[in-house]
Design an enzyme around this catalytic site. Sequence first.
Site, PDB file in Angstrom:
ATOM      1  N   ALA A 190       0.826  -1.114  -0.032  1.00 17.85           N
ATOM      2  CA  ALA A 190      -0.007  -0.032   0.035  1.00 17.85           C
ATOM      3  C   ALA A 190       0.881   1.418  -0.135  1.00 17.85           C
ATOM      4  O   ALA A 190       2.002   1.074   0.341  1.00 17.85           O
ATOM      5  CB  ALA A 190      -0.921   0.104   1.150  1.00 17.85           C
ATOM      6  N   GLY A 193       5.750  -6.778   4.518  1.00 22.49           N
ATOM      7  CA  GLY A 193       7.088  -7.234   4.004  1.00 22.49           C
ATOM      8  C   GLY A 193       7.825  -6.039   3.592  1.00 22.49           C
ATOM      9  O   GLY A 193       9.331  -5.978   3.831  1.00 22.49           O
ATOM     10  N   SER A 215       5.506 -12.337  20.585  1.00 24.01           N
ATOM     11  CA  SER A 215       5.575 -10.889  21.104  1.00 24.01           C
ATOM     12  C   SER A 215       4.708 -10.360  22.130  1.00 24.01           C
ATOM     13  O   SER A 215       3.314 -10.663  21.791  1.00 24.01           O
ATOM     14  CB  SER A 215       5.612  -9.992  19.874  1.00 24.01           C
ATOM     15  OG  SER A 215       4.459  -9.930  19.168  1.00 24.01           O
ATOM     16  N   SER A 230       3.789   5.715  19.165  1.00 21.70           N
ATOM     17  CA  SER A 230       2.797   4.915  18.225  1.00 21.70           C
ATOM     18  C   SER A 230       3.323   3.644  17.994  1.00 21.70           C
ATOM     19  O   SER A 230       4.536   3.423  17.817  1.00 21.70           O
ATOM     20  CB  SER A 230       2.783   5.620  16.969  1.00 21.70           C
ATOM     21  OG  SER A 230       2.119   4.714  15.912  1.00 21.70           O
ATOM     22  N   ASP A 275       6.635  -5.523  12.560  1.00 21.16           N
ATOM     23  CA  ASP A 275       7.420  -5.502  11.312  1.00 21.16           C
ATOM     24  C   ASP A 275       8.880  -5.019  11.783  1.00 21.16           C
ATOM     25  O   ASP A 275       9.989  -5.574  11.209  1.00 21.16           O
ATOM     26  CB  ASP A 275       6.976  -4.576  10.233  1.00 21.16           C
ATOM     27  CG  ASP A 275       5.553  -4.935   9.575  1.00 21.16           C
ATOM     28  OD1 ASP A 275       5.413  -6.139   9.538  1.00 21.16           O
ATOM     29  OD2 ASP A 275       4.947  -4.215   9.221  1.00 21.16           O
TER      30      ASP A 275
HETATM   31  N1  LIG Z   1       4.306  -0.252  24.861  1.00 22.35           N
HETATM   32  C1  LIG Z   1       5.613  -0.692  24.359  1.00 22.35           C
HETATM   33  N2  LIG Z   1       6.917  -0.557  25.082  1.00 22.35           N
HETATM   34  C2  LIG Z   1       7.971  -0.953  24.693  1.00 22.35           C
HETATM   35  N3  LIG Z   1       8.105  -1.943  23.758  1.00 22.35           N
HETATM   36  C3  LIG Z   1       6.934  -2.191  22.880  1.00 22.35           C
HETATM   37  C4  LIG Z   1       5.782  -1.829  23.126  1.00 22.35           C
HETATM   38  N4  LIG Z   1       4.808  -2.213  22.284  1.00 22.35           N
HETATM   39  C5  LIG Z   1       5.552  -3.077  21.485  1.00 22.35           C
HETATM   40  N5  LIG Z   1       6.652  -3.166  21.811  1.00 22.35           N
HETATM   41  C6  LIG Z   1       7.892  -3.892  20.955  1.00 22.35           C
HETATM   42  O1  LIG Z   1       7.299  -4.229  20.010  1.00 22.35           O
HETATM   43  C7  LIG Z   1       7.442  -5.645  19.770  1.00 22.35           C
HETATM   44  C8  LIG Z   1       6.231  -6.146  18.934  1.00 22.35           C
HETATM   45  O2  LIG Z   1       5.358  -5.622  19.576  1.00 22.35           O
HETATM   46  P1  LIG Z   1       3.766  -6.167  19.604  1.00 22.35           P
HETATM   47  O3  LIG Z   1       3.913  -7.567  20.445  1.00 22.35           O
HETATM   48  O4  LIG Z   1       2.523  -5.158  19.993  1.00 22.35           O
HETATM   49  O5  LIG Z   1       3.336  -7.042  18.200  1.00 22.35           O
HETATM   50  P2  LIG Z   1       2.357  -6.811  17.034  1.00 22.35           P
HETATM   51  O6  LIG Z   1       0.978  -7.342  17.958  1.00 22.35           O
HETATM   52  O7  LIG Z   1       2.439  -7.912  16.205  1.00 22.35           O
HETATM   53  O8  LIG Z   1       2.061  -5.450  16.274  1.00 22.35           O
HETATM   54  P3  LIG Z   1       1.798  -5.111  15.129  1.00 22.35           P
HETATM   55  O9  LIG Z   1       0.698  -4.238  15.308  1.00 22.35           O
HETATM   56  O10 LIG Z   1       2.708  -4.222  14.671  1.00 22.35           O
HETATM   57  O11 LIG Z   1       1.538  -6.145  14.243  1.00 22.35           O
HETATM   58  C9  LIG Z   1       7.415  -5.950  21.454  1.00 22.35           C
HETATM   59  O12 LIG Z   1       7.956  -7.381  21.497  1.00 22.35           O
HETATM   60  C10 LIG Z   1       8.220  -5.056  21.864  1.00 22.35           C
HETATM   61  O13 LIG Z   1       9.534  -5.101  22.020  1.00 22.35           O
END
Ligand SMILES: Nc1ncnc2c1ncn2[C@@H]1O[C@H](COP(=O)(O)OP(=O)(O)OP(=O)(O)O)[C@@H](O)[C@H]1O
Length: 316
Positions: A11, A40, A221, A247, A253
Amino acid sequence: MKIATLTLNPALDKSSTTERLIPEHKLRCSAMRIDAGGGGINVSKGIHKLGGESTAIFPAGGNNGTRLKQILTDAGIVTSVVDIDGETRENISITESSSNLQYRFTLPGVELTEAQAEACLERIERMKPDYLVASGSLPPGLPETYYEKVAQLARRINARFILDTSGKALLCAAKEGLFLLKPNLAELSALVGVEKLEMNQVDDAALSLIKKGSCEVVVVSLGPQGCLLVTKDGFEHIPAPTVKKQSTVGAGDSMVAGMVWALSQGKSYREMAQLGVACGSAATMNKGTELFHPREVQRLYDWIQQYGDRYRFTDF
Ligand SMILES: Nc1ncnc2c1ncn2[C@@H]1O[C@H](COP(=O)(O)OP(=O)(O)OP(=O)(O)O)[C@@H](O)[C@H]1O
Ligand SMILES: [Mg+2]
């Protein structure tokens, strides 16, 4: 080590800000920022920021498609584009500066035919990457089983396949088996077929995926709590440093980018997960679609290496 990323549903991300969103008014907006988007593609951008190289493979069409290609080329990212008829989708996000709330509008994309997706797979087959990363949703037109095909291709060409997606597309690919999965808690729950997982069930759930042959490595994660790295040999919690969150867009990714780059550099699984967390957390420090600053990644990575050990094998 060659890395390819596959984005079947790319996109053009357009973003702007306005003071307040008021209906029926003419709203003055800041200059439009245009980014290349899609799972990707974001991973390729992250790898590039870390000083690595990858080839971003994706279908593109119309003016948006041309723009998308150009943005990436200008940024120094290698692309392999399959031209399609129709217009690449675009997403628009407007941030209301008075509240700092972001409104995200996703416009429908063109359908991708199986033949066009197949052309993307041919690019991969020709390139024979060591690592293949697919991230993001499937576009309309492709069956939800499509990532199964990608998994089969990866096996045939001996590429380590890393997949970050959700829903049925993820479940189907996991049945086929691949190298690494990076589910968040909701995605892991879906993968093991339960409504909700408690923290103390995460290691067993991830291990069950490995045991049934879905993948070799799972990195769950956990947002602000970092991640849980699970292999057949054990598990480890990698904590995320506390950062000033702006944010979370692109956190997942960025994490995948850090992990695949670390793997391509011959790092251990632990270092892979540590760098993944550092990149993910660094991404949350930036507004909007901007991914991360490499200097922040280094700072957070150093912190994780120094203090993360204290948390090893913590039982949450
Ligand atoms: N509030 C936060 N503070 C610090 N690190 C964060 C936070 N949110 C996310 N992260 C970091 O980013 C990584 C991936 O975030 P998350 O677990 O939210 O992945 P996701 O749900 O797949 O995200 P996305 O919405 O981008 O697909 C986490 O393992 C952490 O290292
Ligand atoms: Mg995600």
